[in-house]
Design an enzyme around this catalytic site. Structure first.
Site, PDB file in Angstrom:
ATOM      1  N   ASP A   1      -0.666  -7.433   0.407  1.00 40.63           N
ATOM      2  CA  ASP A   1      -0.331  -5.758   1.048  1.00 40.63           C
ATOM      3  C   ASP A   1       1.486  -6.553   1.002  1.00 40.63           C
ATOM      4  OD1 ASP A   1      -0.262  -3.764   1.256  1.00 40.63           O
ATOM      5  OD2 ASP A   1      -0.310  -3.333   3.438  1.00 40.63           O
TER       6      ASP A   1
ATOM      7  N   HIS B   1       0.825  -1.259  -0.280  1.00 40.90           N
ATOM      8  CA  HIS B   1       0.282   0.370  -0.247  1.00 40.90           C
ATOM      9  C   HIS B   1       0.823   1.009  -0.159  1.00 40.90           C
ATOM     10  CE1 HIS B   1       0.128  -0.427   4.903  1.00 40.90           C
ATOM     11  NE2 HIS B   1       0.595   1.056   4.220  1.00 40.90           N
TER      12      HIS B   1
ATOM     13  N   SER C   1       4.535   0.980   8.550  1.00 38.31           N
ATOM     14  CA  SER C   1       4.211   0.541   7.850  1.00 38.31           C
ATOM     15  C   SER C   1       5.060   0.029   7.059  1.00 38.31           C
ATOM     16  CB  SER C   1       2.821   0.897   6.269  1.00 38.31           C
ATOM     17  OG  SER C   1       1.725   1.546   7.368  1.00 38.31           O
TER      18      SER C   1
END
Length: 289
Positions: A164, A132, A239
């Site tokens: 992801d 992402h 992330s």
């Protein structure tokens, strides 16, 4: 009136609480990109505001009260009680992990940009990160910032949006130390873990917690995932970074957090488990070299 949005707003893909709402549907969080965020407005209701105040007070009051009591009667006296000592193995794990973790910057300088983290997994300088981050960078150039501050262009070896995950590669001159991966099925609830990455653009940041749950069923974006839940502090920019155990082995890839009204970490974070990470990364590297 307080509006319920599941467990709150994610920093990463959309997070949806696994619990059903009264109408039988699924409560949705709201989308939010990685990287520094502009502060939002106030709480949607007094109940949440009161809860936030209680959380903030309970977090801070212990340190304040402890310091005040220690100095009440004796200006010299015994030293104030310090925080619980950090286990030596976590210090060692942090020392081993940080040299293999990078900041990932996508599309900087043109269009929409995104930032996140990643980590090296082999001596070929392959780096695992979240897909992402690349998606939100709108296909722009990918740059990796190394622990020593150098910035190098990164090749996108491959992407797997459903899981992801994405794999990058940097030139051999990067000299990144690959991180070992935990054995599949070895992660245990309650074991200490570290989240390492670049929250809010602060590279090499390490936060500690435990594995709160395994096999947590969550929806991230349009896909259902089985995630490792942790209370290690995870924020925008984490992330793609690793969640490692006390031996410095990667047990998951930090992917999303739940928040209340988008106001940062509340101790509920989610990582893609190492079993999924290893399988997907091996497939991508096998296809892309």
């Amino acid at each position: 009136m307080v509006v319920r949005t599941g467990l709150g707003e994610p920093r990463g893909p959309w997070f949806v609480s696994p619990g059903p709402v009264p109408d039988g549907g699924w409560p949705r969080g709201r989308p939010s990109g990685d990287g520094p965020q502009r502060p939002r407005g106030g709480w949607p209701g007094r109940t949440l505001a009161a809860a936030a105040a209680v959380v903030a007070l309970s977090t801070a009051s212990g340190a304040v009260a402890g310091g005040w009591v220690a100095g009440l009667d004796d200006p010299v006296g015994p030293p104030a009680a310090s925080a619980a000592p950090v286990p030596a193995e976590l210090v060692t794990a942090a020392e081993r992990t940080v040299p293999g973790v990078v900041s990932v910057l996508v599309g900087a300088g043109r269009g929409r940009s995104a930032t996140g983290s990643g980590f090296a997994v082999d001596d070929q300088q392959h780096i695992i990160t979240n897909d992402h981050i690349l998606a939100r960078g709108t296909g722009g150039a990918v740059t990796v910032e190394l622990p020593d501050g150098r910035r190098l262009p990164a090749e996108v070896v491959g992407r797997e949006p459903r899981s992801d995950l994405a794999v990058l590669r940097v030139p051999p001159s990067a000299g990144l130390a690959p991180l070992p991966l935990a054995r599949p099925g070895a992660t245990r609830v309650g074991e200490p873990v570290l989240a390492v990455g670049s929250p809010l653009g602060l590279p090499g940041t390490v936060t500690a917690g435990i594995v709160s749950a395994l096999d947590r069923q969550v929806r991230l974006g349009d896909n259902r995932h089985t995630a490792v839940q942790t209370d290690a502090s995870i924020n925008p920019g984490n992330s793609g970074g690793p969640l490692v155990n006390a031996r410095g082995e990667v047990v998951g890839v930090n992917t999303a957090i739940a928040t209340i009204d988008g106001n940062g970490s509340i101790g509920i974070g989610f990582a893609i488990p190492i079993e999924q990470v290893q399988q997907t990364a091996d497939t991508i590297i096998g296809r892309g070299g």
